[in-house]
Scaffold this motif. Structure first.
Motif, mmCIF file in Angstrom:
data_model
loop_
_atom_site.group_PDB
_atom_site.id
_atom_site.type_symbol
_atom_site.label_atom_id
_atom_site.label_comp_id
_atom_site.label_asym_id
_atom_site.label_seq_id
_atom_site.Cartn_x
_atom_site.Cartn_y
_atom_site.Cartn_z
ATOM 1 N N LEU A 30 -82.068 -31.400 -72.614
ATOM 2 C CA LEU A 30 -82.912 -30.153 -72.433
ATOM 3 C C LEU A 30 -82.441 -28.991 -72.726
ATOM 4 O O LEU A 30 -82.010 -28.804 -73.677
ATOM 5 N N GLU A 31 -83.781 -28.379 -74.133
ATOM 6 C CA GLU A 31 -83.561 -27.560 -75.014
ATOM 7 C C GLU A 31 -84.151 -26.503 -74.270
ATOM 8 O O GLU A 31 -85.787 -26.866 -74.465
ATOM 9 N N GLY A 32 -83.313 -25.447 -74.082
ATOM 10 C CA GLY A 32 -84.570 -23.715 -73.483
ATOM 11 C C GLY A 32 -85.024 -24.616 -72.119
ATOM 12 O O GLY A 32 -84.809 -25.369 -70.831
ATOM 13 N N CYS A 33 -86.542 -25.219 -72.383
ATOM 14 C CA CYS A 33 -87.325 -24.875 -71.411
ATOM 15 C C CYS A 33 -87.755 -26.258 -71.876
ATOM 16 O O CYS A 33 -88.909 -26.688 -70.673
ATOM 17 N N THR A 34 -87.228 -27.020 -72.299
ATOM 18 C CA THR A 34 -88.251 -28.187 -73.137
ATOM 19 C C THR A 34 -87.370 -29.552 -72.352
ATOM 20 O O THR A 34 -85.584 -29.796 -73.156
ATOM 21 N N LEU A 35 -87.931 -30.613 -71.556
ATOM 22 C CA LEU A 35 -87.235 -31.849 -71.634
ATOM 23 C C LEU A 35 -88.023 -32.626 -72.598
ATOM 24 O O LEU A 35 -88.763 -33.255 -73.005
ATOM 25 N N HIS A 36 -87.121 -33.395 -73.098
ATOM 26 C CA HIS A 36 -87.686 -34.789 -74.456
ATOM 27 C C HIS A 36 -86.831 -35.956 -73.512
ATOM 28 O O HIS A 36 -85.950 -36.391 -72.754
ATOM 29 N N CYS A 37 -87.640 -36.981 -72.642
ATOM 30 C CA CYS A 37 -87.734 -37.814 -72.185
ATOM 31 C C CYS A 37 -87.226 -39.228 -73.882
ATOM 32 O O CYS A 37 -87.360 -38.897 -74.868
ATOM 33 N N PRO A 38 -85.973 -39.978 -73.595
ATOM 34 C CA PRO A 38 -85.701 -40.344 -74.118
ATOM 35 C C PRO A 38 -86.594 -41.735 -75.098
ATOM 36 O O PRO A 38 -86.232 -42.526 -76.349
ATOM 37 N N LEU A 39 -87.595 -41.141 -74.951
ATOM 38 C CA LEU A 39 -88.368 -42.998 -75.515
ATOM 39 C C LEU A 39 -90.158 -42.779 -75.771
ATOM 40 O O LEU A 39 -89.922 -41.497 -74.680
ATOM 41 N N HIS A 40 -90.351 -42.348 -76.846
ATOM 42 C CA HIS A 40 -91.878 -42.173 -76.616
ATOM 43 C C HIS A 40 -91.839 -40.897 -77.513
ATOM 44 O O HIS A 40 -92.972 -40.447 -77.329
ATOM 45 N N ARG A 41 -91.014 -40.731 -77.672
ATOM 46 C CA ARG A 41 -91.452 -38.937 -78.354
ATOM 47 C C ARG A 41 -91.894 -37.711 -77.240
ATOM 48 O O ARG A 41 -92.329 -36.673 -77.746
ATOM 49 N N GLY A 42 -92.181 -38.335 -75.944
ATOM 50 C CA GLY A 42 -92.670 -37.898 -75.029
ATOM 51 C C GLY A 42 -92.080 -36.462 -74.505
ATOM 52 O O GLY A 42 -90.830 -36.458 -75.139
ATOM 53 N N SER A 43 -92.716 -34.829 -74.393
ATOM 54 C CA SER A 43 -91.789 -33.839 -73.481
ATOM 55 C C SER A 43 -92.890 -32.565 -72.984
ATOM 56 O O SER A 43 -93.533 -33.261 -73.552
ATOM 57 N N PHE A 44 -92.356 -32.501 -72.302
ATOM 58 C CA PHE A 44 -92.680 -31.817 -71.301
ATOM 59 C C PHE A 44 -91.864 -30.070 -71.022
ATOM 60 O O PHE A 44 -90.673 -30.192 -71.153
ATOM 61 N N ASP A 45 -92.996 -29.322 -70.521
ATOM 62 C CA ASP A 45 -92.497 -27.486 -69.973
ATOM 63 C C ASP A 45 -91.894 -28.384 -68.648
ATOM 64 O O ASP A 45 -93.050 -27.906 -67.947
#
Ligand code: FES
Length: 162
Positions: free
Chosen positions: A75-90
């Motif tokens: 979790l970086e700020g308001c960005t959630l990074h999935c541990p697989l496949h480089r997906g990230s979400f706001d």
């Protein structure tokens, strides 16, 4: 710890079964400092509680791509990074920020091809009729969905679906 905000979320992304669900104690607020996240499990439902830069939220601890545990990501700020496949979400609106490397369908059905991260060796492409290629192309990456939460007497309470 100063009293944190609750992250507002788009109403259409509220998790099914939570509209009339009662709030139940989940975790002392002191155990979720800013920038942290944790998994809560009940039966076969795994939730992610996160303390983002804009406030607290509860979502599925399953990536909207292929169900990886987001609690093992970052979790970086308001960005959630999935541990697989480089997906990230706001986490503010549930939208995909970085589409997974495997490609697939956006929530609205737009197709995104597979891609290779910079500096990584690209794999040979699969034939279009390969079942794995077909499964990737049909995998829809939806937006995050949210579970209502509140804080009472220093405890985070979550509305678990009925
Ligand atoms: S499972 Fe999260 S990006 Fe693929």
């Amino acid at each position: 710890m100063p009293f944190p905000d609750l992250l507002p979320f788009p109403p259409e992304l509220q998790a099914p079964g939570t509209a009339d669900a009662p709030f139940e104690p989940a975790l002392p607020l002191s155990e979720l400092p800013p920038g942290s996240m944790t998994r809560l499990s009940r039966g076969d439902l795994d939730l992610l509680l996160a303390h983002s830069a804009d406030g607290l939220l509860a979502t599925d601890d399953r990536c909207p791509h292929m169900s990886a545990p987001l609690s093992e990501g970052r979790l970086e700020g308001c960005t959630l990074h999935c541990p697989l496949h480089r997906g990230s979400f706001d986490v503010r609106d549930g939208e995909v920020l970085t589409f997974p490397t495997t490609g697939g369908l956006e929530a609205d059905g737009t197709y995104r091809p597979t891609w290779t991260p910079a500096g990584s060796a690209s794999k040979p492409p699969l034939k279009p009729d390969d079942p794995k290629a077909r499964a990737r192309a049909m995998t829809r990456v939806r937006r995050l969905r949210y579970y209502p939460l509140r804080v009472r007497d220093g405890v985070i309470e979550v509305a678990w679906p009925r």
